[in-house]
Design a protein around this motif. Sequence first.
Motif, mmCIF file in Angstrom:
data_model
loop_
_atom_site.group_PDB
_atom_site.id
_atom_site.type_symbol
_atom_site.label_atom_id
_atom_site.label_comp_id
_atom_site.label_asym_id
_atom_site.label_seq_id
_atom_site.Cartn_x
_atom_site.Cartn_y
_atom_site.Cartn_z
ATOM 1 N N LYS A 112 1.111 -1.241 0.296
ATOM 2 C CA LYS A 112 -0.132 0.253 -0.399
ATOM 3 C C LYS A 112 0.893 1.414 0.262
ATOM 4 N N ARG A 113 1.785 0.960 0.790
ATOM 5 C CA ARG A 113 2.764 2.645 0.904
ATOM 6 C C ARG A 113 3.238 2.796 -0.627
ATOM 7 N N ASP A 114 3.900 1.477 -1.515
ATOM 8 C CA ASP A 114 4.561 1.802 -2.552
ATOM 9 C C ASP A 114 3.626 1.823 -3.504
ATOM 10 N N ALA A 115 2.396 1.864 -3.261
ATOM 11 C CA ALA A 115 1.396 2.051 -3.893
ATOM 12 C C ALA A 115 1.199 3.468 -4.327
ATOM 13 N N ARG A 116 0.985 3.863 -2.856
ATOM 14 C CA ARG A 116 1.117 5.355 -3.102
ATOM 15 C C ARG A 116 2.660 6.195 -3.348
ATOM 16 N N LYS A 117 2.931 5.631 -3.094
ATOM 17 C CA LYS A 117 4.473 6.313 -3.820
ATOM 18 C C LYS A 117 3.804 6.722 -4.935
ATOM 19 N N LYS A 118 3.949 5.332 -5.491
ATOM 20 C CA LYS A 118 4.418 5.912 -6.942
ATOM 21 C C LYS A 118 2.247 6.512 -7.854
ATOM 22 N N ALA A 119 1.424 6.598 -6.734
ATOM 23 C CA ALA A 119 0.581 7.266 -7.125
ATOM 24 C C ALA A 119 0.632 8.973 -7.471
ATOM 25 N N LEU A 120 1.507 9.495 -5.840
ATOM 26 C CA LEU A 120 1.891 10.571 -5.801
ATOM 27 C C LEU A 120 2.905 11.122 -6.812
ATOM 28 N N GLU A 121 3.942 10.360 -6.691
ATOM 29 C CA GLU A 121 5.161 10.608 -7.701
ATOM 30 C C GLU A 121 4.539 10.908 -9.365
ATOM 31 N N LEU A 122 3.175 9.723 -9.462
ATOM 32 C CA LEU A 122 2.455 9.932 -11.799
ATOM 33 C C LEU A 122 1.772 10.811 -11.106
ATOM 34 N N LEU A 123 0.942 11.408 -9.802
ATOM 35 C CA LEU A 123 -0.214 12.476 -9.979
ATOM 36 C C LEU A 123 1.201 14.070 -10.113
ATOM 37 N N GLU A 124 2.187 13.745 -9.534
ATOM 38 C CA GLU A 124 2.756 15.326 -9.971
ATOM 39 C C GLU A 124 3.075 15.511 -11.297
ATOM 40 N N ARG A 125 3.133 14.438 -12.315
ATOM 41 C CA ARG A 125 4.447 14.006 -13.174
ATOM 42 C C ARG A 125 2.533 14.362 -14.380
ATOM 43 N N VAL A 126 1.459 14.301 -13.991
ATOM 44 C CA VAL A 126 0.703 14.843 -14.656
ATOM 45 C C VAL A 126 -0.118 16.383 -14.265
ATOM 46 N N GLY A 127 0.260 16.709 -13.087
ATOM 47 C CA GLY A 127 0.285 17.768 -13.051
ATOM 48 C C GLY A 127 -1.142 18.213 -12.043
ATOM 49 N N LEU A 128 -1.153 16.769 -11.530
ATOM 50 C CA LEU A 128 -2.490 17.306 -10.167
ATOM 51 C C LEU A 128 -1.747 17.009 -8.743
ATOM 52 N N GLN A 129 -0.819 17.682 -8.312
ATOM 53 C CA GLN A 129 -0.530 17.241 -6.854
ATOM 54 C C GLN A 129 -0.915 18.369 -6.386
ATOM 55 N N HIS A 130 -2.219 19.360 -6.940
ATOM 56 C CA HIS A 130 -2.236 19.747 -5.832
ATOM 57 C C HIS A 130 -3.722 19.868 -5.397
ATOM 58 N N THR A 131 -4.386 18.502 -6.075
ATOM 59 C CA THR A 131 -5.666 17.858 -6.203
ATOM 60 C C THR A 131 -5.991 16.744 -5.572
ATOM 61 N N LEU A 132 -5.150 16.646 -4.747
ATOM 62 C CA LEU A 132 -5.287 14.926 -4.181
ATOM 63 C C LEU A 132 -6.772 13.934 -3.691
ATOM 64 N N ASP A 133 -6.910 15.314 -3.026
ATOM 65 C CA ASP A 133 -8.184 15.234 -1.734
ATOM 66 C C ASP A 133 -9.460 15.433 -2.539
ATOM 67 N N LYS A 134 -9.308 15.768 -3.380
ATOM 68 C CA LYS A 134 -10.556 16.238 -4.346
ATOM 69 C C LYS A 134 -11.304 15.009 -4.963
ATOM 70 N N TYR A 135 -12.481 15.148 -5.232
ATOM 71 C CA TYR A 135 -13.217 13.706 -5.906
ATOM 72 C C TYR A 135 -13.462 14.857 -7.240
ATOM 73 N N PRO A 136 -13.642 13.445 -8.612
ATOM 74 C CA PRO A 136 -14.017 14.033 -9.988
ATOM 75 C C PRO A 136 -14.746 14.579 -10.596
ATOM 76 N N HIS A 137 -15.958 14.848 -9.361
ATOM 77 C CA HIS A 137 -16.353 16.204 -9.992
ATOM 78 C C HIS A 137 -16.212 18.082 -9.628
ATOM 79 N N MET A 138 -15.105 17.405 -8.996
ATOM 80 C CA MET A 138 -14.881 19.142 -8.184
ATOM 81 C C MET A 138 -13.188 19.124 -9.391
#
Length: 285
Positions: A112-138
């Motif tokens: 789980k820790r590994d998946a979270r780390k990879k997800a955070l890296e990738l979200l930063e790569r696609v420019g969504l690092q500031h929206t981690l807690d948002k839901y898709p409708h937002m």
Amino acid sequence: MIELNNVWKSYGDTQVLEGLNNTVSEGEFVTMVGSSGCGKSTFLKMLLGTEKPTRGQLLLDGKTIPDEPGPDRGIVFQQYSVFPHMSVLDNVIAACAMSRPGITGLLFGAAKRDARKKALELLERVGLQHTLDKYPHMLSGGMKQRLAIAQALINRPRILLLDEPFGALDPGIRADVHKLVLQLWRENALTVFMVTHDLQEGFYLGTRLWVFDKVRQDPHAPGRYGASITYDLPVGKTDGDLYRKIESDIAEEAIRLDAVDMFPTEISDLKKPGTKSKKQELINE
Ligand SMILES: Nc1ncnc2c1ncn2[C@@H]1O[C@H](COP(=O)(O)OP(=O)(O)OP(=O)(O)O)[C@@H](O)[C@H]1O
């Protein structure tokens, strides 16, 4: 890498695709155009493994593509295919969990820790690092597609399948996502297959463009014959006359199918092929 050996696909009495023969090497970016209903999405589904050829072979590294999606193939659809009840971060972690064997797909401890780390890296790569807690409708349409791209890439696929992923985006947002996809394609050495209704986009993004069309027609039985790949063009080496011919062929077929509004772009608006300078600029950035 991918081999199509006389691939046919039908649904009941409807022949959708016929006699597809081709090979695609690792790292190519194949864009696919053709009139509505000619089988482009069906072809992507066969690559994904959710549909099987009726006849012929579709091979990945010499072996039949498995009957189900695998972590080596990621897909992004036009309609945002994210989980509405999960946050941005959880959406990407869930995509990681779903690729794991076992019925629950749940992640624990180090996984789980590994998946979270990879997800955070990738979200930063696609420019969504500031929206981690948002839901898709937002999120905006472009952000949702960035999220879908992150989901598709979290399992480090070799092949990325894109089914008209940018069709619903405004032009400015679309240009940003184009840039991102080209960068991710290069960074991850992906092989990409992308369906688009926009010939200009097909020429702009692809290294190779396939046109799906019916060579044979039976006016009394539209489902009698399927489409095949009628053009396989190395992008950048296509002259303007051929470009205009493809555009008019597709438009004619669309008119025949009473679907002319699928191709609203005027010929005069289209960027001439053979000028890859903008793409080259992006790749070189
Ligand atoms: N599961 C299915 N069962 C029966 N027919 C299907 C199924 N999936 C697709 N078809 C039919 O196969 C044909 C090709 O559909 P497909 O979605 O692949 O076309 P397409 O080229 O991607 O179209 P579009 O550009 O409009 O998305 C259509 O006639 C469609 O109705």
